[in-house]
Scaffold this motif. Structure first.
Motif, PDB file in Angstrom:
ATOM      1  N   THR B   4       0.708  -1.312  -0.082  1.00 21.74           N
ATOM      2  CA  THR B   4       0.016   0.109   0.175  1.00 21.74           C
ATOM      3  C   THR B   4       0.796   1.198   0.049  1.00 21.74           C
ATOM      4  OG1 THR B   4      -0.135  -0.092   2.441  1.00 21.74           O
ATOM      5  CG2 THR B   4      -1.845  -1.234   1.159  1.00 21.74           C
ATOM      6  N   GLU B   5       0.469   2.512  -0.271  1.00 23.07           N
ATOM      7  CA  GLU B   5       1.362   3.604  -0.480  1.00 23.07           C
ATOM      8  C   GLU B   5       1.650   3.927   1.004  1.00 23.07           C
ATOM      9  OE1 GLU B   5      -1.956   6.184  -2.044  1.00 23.07           O
ATOM     10  OE2 GLU B   5      -0.739   6.059  -3.798  1.00 23.07           O
ATOM     11  N   PHE B   6       2.759   4.749   0.869  1.00 26.96           N
ATOM     12  CA  PHE B   6       3.303   5.206   2.153  1.00 26.96           C
ATOM     13  C   PHE B   6       4.402   6.420   1.746  1.00 26.96           C
ATOM     14  CE2 PHE B   6       5.847   1.431   0.580  1.00 26.96           C
ATOM     15  CZ  PHE B   6       7.124   2.070   0.316  1.00 26.96           C
ATOM     16  N   ASP B   7       4.538   7.254   2.780  1.00 28.33           N
ATOM     17  CA  ASP B   7       5.730   8.129   2.570  1.00 28.33           C
ATOM     18  C   ASP B   7       7.116   7.543   2.681  1.00 28.33           C
ATOM     19  OD1 ASP B   7       3.926  10.269   2.185  1.00 28.33           O
ATOM     20  OD2 ASP B   7       3.907  11.195   4.352  1.00 28.33           O
ATOM     21  N   TYR B   8       8.032   7.942   1.933  1.00 32.06           N
ATOM     22  CA  TYR B   8       9.513   7.496   2.250  1.00 32.06           C
ATOM     23  C   TYR B   8      10.372   8.353   2.595  1.00 32.06           C
ATOM     24  CZ  TYR B   8      13.719   5.187   0.618  1.00 32.06           C
ATOM     25  OH  TYR B   8      14.917   4.744   0.503  1.00 32.06           O
ATOM     26  N   GLU B  27       2.531   5.202  13.136  1.00 26.75           N
ATOM     27  CA  GLU B  27       2.147   4.978  11.552  1.00 26.75           C
ATOM     28  C   GLU B  27       3.413   4.601  10.962  1.00 26.75           C
ATOM     29  OE1 GLU B  27      -0.625   4.744  10.856  1.00 26.75           O
ATOM     30  OE2 GLU B  27      -1.568   6.048  12.526  1.00 26.75           O
ATOM     31  N   ALA B  47       0.985  -2.428   6.773  1.00 23.59           N
ATOM     32  CA  ALA B  47       0.614  -1.176   5.889  1.00 23.59           C
ATOM     33  C   ALA B  47       1.105  -0.080   6.542  1.00 23.59           C
ATOM     34  CB  ALA B  47      -0.750  -1.391   5.293  1.00 23.59           C
ATOM     35  N   PRO B  48       2.267   0.228   6.830  1.00 27.30           N
ATOM     36  CA  PRO B  48       2.727   1.372   7.474  1.00 27.30           C
ATOM     37  C   PRO B  48       2.621   2.658   6.447  1.00 27.30           C
ATOM     38  CG  PRO B  48       4.469   0.394   6.660  1.00 27.30           C
ATOM     39  CD  PRO B  48       3.570  -0.698   6.480  1.00 27.30           C
ATOM     40  N   GLU B  49       2.111   3.872   7.092  1.00 25.47           N
ATOM     41  CA  GLU B  49       1.950   5.126   6.381  1.00 25.47           C
ATOM     42  C   GLU B  49       3.297   5.658   6.158  1.00 25.47           C
ATOM     43  OE1 GLU B  49      -1.074   7.302   8.068  1.00 25.47           O
ATOM     44  OE2 GLU B  49      -2.460   5.623   8.174  1.00 25.47           O
TER      45      GLU B  49
END
Ligand code: FAD
Ligand code: FES
Ligand code: FES
Lengths: 175, 284
Positions: B4-8, B27, B47-49
């Motif tokens: 899933t989508e996340f900030d990197y 998160e 599913a970390p954000e």
């Protein structure tokens, strides 16, 4: 664990990466969640690297990152920023197969061929460290690569042939 | 599947990583080699954000000599632990155990610190660290603290690490001149330990003077076999004497029962593997 898919619109968060793949440098925008294998296949069109499982077990997706073998399904494309990737498509030079590719061909080390790109990439990494491996050592060195056609016998032969061809300096005379 | 989508984020220092971690709260997930985290993110079991990649923090990678101990950076990949001359000389059992992890590709990416923080009961790095009396150095918002391996592993996949903390390095007291062996039992290639035993032994004139023994996958955390260590001290390094000294190694353990074997089978294995590990480590 809680799963929260589709939190954001696709494309809202992109990262710019600079990466060298098969000797060519690329600057691309990727979503952070893009796996290296998907970047290679879908963005660069390098479909020689394949996905054979969902669990990081099969090794079909093996490429080299800065000269060491890795599973490209278990790496984010963003993690390769500033690094160098070599895929099965970058092995031949001027139309001449790499000695390991030749050895696989000559020893009939493939049946359906699906595991072959990963097998070859891992074998090249392996013989760097062990230029004259025993049967047992080859099997151990290819522990992370599964062949669903179970053609391991000829794969072991091919790796040994390529290793001794390279050792003898006989440009790919793998027999 | 893809995660899933996340900030990197890819910070270049531990301080920056700690700030990002504090800002993101629960998160966030730290990414080390990704060889445990990315597979579960691919399956969407995690599913970390926010993902904070430790891969660009040079200070966390490498092995150094620190007098009484060797110090291994948390981000040192398994293959570098295997190839390290310092680890080989002063902590042989660790180098042997690292060589049994997964397969070459996973060892090129997976890290020593990641394997300890992950704390899988079948993972191969916790037991040798426990056997050698290792200490884990942890940084958090309040500064640095050091936790003994015996206190670090708390339960299945649970360690003393807080959500806002980072494991930075592992100190291993030197066991120079000791033999070491990691005896891992599996049925198929590339498998996690069904049971494994880490042994470090100091032997002189055919007799064991000191021994350190710890067990993998005989409970929710790695287990130090202190009673067996005592029984081994002074024992001749031969098969019969060692067999007798280690016979009760599984006493008090609660191994799992699963597709690979039931608890009784694991108890039996533990005694057999301990004998083999100790004999190999004593050069017998
Ligand atoms: C096919 C396969 C087979 C495997 N077989 C084995 C095996 O036989 N034996 C074995 O021991 N292991 C095995 N592994 C796991 C491997 O050892 C991993 O490398 C290891 O478990 C995790 O290390 P990592 O660096 O990849 O961590 P990651 O996957 O990046 O992280 C794992 C967890 O630890 C946390 N974490 C990581 N680093 C830190 C840090 N410095 N501070 C705080 N938290 C941190 C992360 O947030 C995450 O929750 C296998 C993996 C695969 C894919
Ligand atoms: S696709 Fe199977 S290991 Fe990468
Ligand atoms: S040749 Fe078919 S999977 Fe290996």
């Amino acid at each position: 664990m809680s799963v929260k898919p589709w939190r954001r619109r696709v494309g809202e968060f992109m990262s710019r990466i600079s990466v060298t793949v098969d000797g060519v440098s690329y600057q691309d925008d990727v979503e952070p969640r893009t796996l290296l294998v998907h970047y290679l296949r879908e963005q660069l069109g390098k479909t020689g690297t394949v996905v054979g499982c969902d669990t990081s077990n099969c090794g079909a997706c093996t490429v080299h990152l800065d000269g060491r073998s890795v599973k490209s399904c278990s790496l984010l494309a963003v993690q390769t920023d500033g690094h160098e990737v070599t895929t099965i498509e970058g092995l031949s030079t001027d139309g001449e197969l790499h000695p390991m590719q030749k050895a696989f061909h000559e020893n009939h080390a493939l049946q359906c061929g699906f595991c072959t790109p990963g097998m070859i990439m891992q074998s090249i990494d392996f013989v760097q460290d062990n230029p004259s491996p025993s049967d047992e050592e080859v099997r151990h060195g290819l522990e992370g690569n599964l062949c669903r056609c179970t053609g391991y016998q000829n794969i072991v032969k091919a790796v040994q042939a390529a290793a001794s061809a390279t050792a003898a300096g006989t440009e790919g005379g793998a027999r | 599947m893809i995660p899933t989508e996340f900030d990197y984020h890819a910070p270049e220092s531990v301080d920056e990583a700690l700030r990002l971690l504090a800002g993101a709260g629960d998160e966030a997930k730290l990414l080390a080699g990704g060889q445990s985290l990315l597979p579960v993110m691919r399956l969407r079991m995690a599913a970390p954000e926010v993902v904070i990649d430790l891969g660009r923090i040079e200070a966390l990678r490498g092995v150094r000599d620190d007098g009484e101990s060797i110090v291994i950076g948390a981000m040192t990949p398994h293959f570098e632990v295997v190839e390290s001359a310092l680890v080989h000389e002063h902590a042989l059992v660790l180098s042997e155990a690292a060589a049994t992890v997964a397969d070459p590709q996973v060892r090129h990416r997976g890290t020593f610190g990641g394997a300890l923080a992950h704390a899988d009961p079948a993972g191969d790095m916790p037991a040798p660290v426990l056997a050698l009396g290792g200490e884990l150095v942890i940084q958090g918002p309040g500064g640095q603290r050091t936790v003994a391996a015996a206190d670090f592993f708390e339960d299945y996949f649970t360690t003393a690490l807080g959500e806002d903390e980072i494991l930075t390095e592992i100190r291993i007291p030197k066991h120079t001149g000791w033999g070491g062996h990691y005896e891992k039992f599996t049925r198929v290639a590339q498998q996690w330990s069904i049971v494994a035993v880490a042994a470090a032994v100091r032997a002189e004139g055919g007799s064991i003077t000191e021994a350190r023994v710890a067990l993998t996958n005989m409970g929710s955390v790695p287990i130090r076999a202190t009673a067996v260590e005592q029984a081994l001290a002074g024992t001749p390094a031969d098969a019969d004497s060692v067999r007798a000294a280690v016979a009760a190694v599984a006493e008090g353990t609660s191994p799992p029962s699963d597709i690979n074997g039931d608890a009784d089978y694991r108890r039996h294995l533990a005694a057999v593997l301990t004998r083999r590990a100790v004999l190999a480590a004593s050069g017998a």
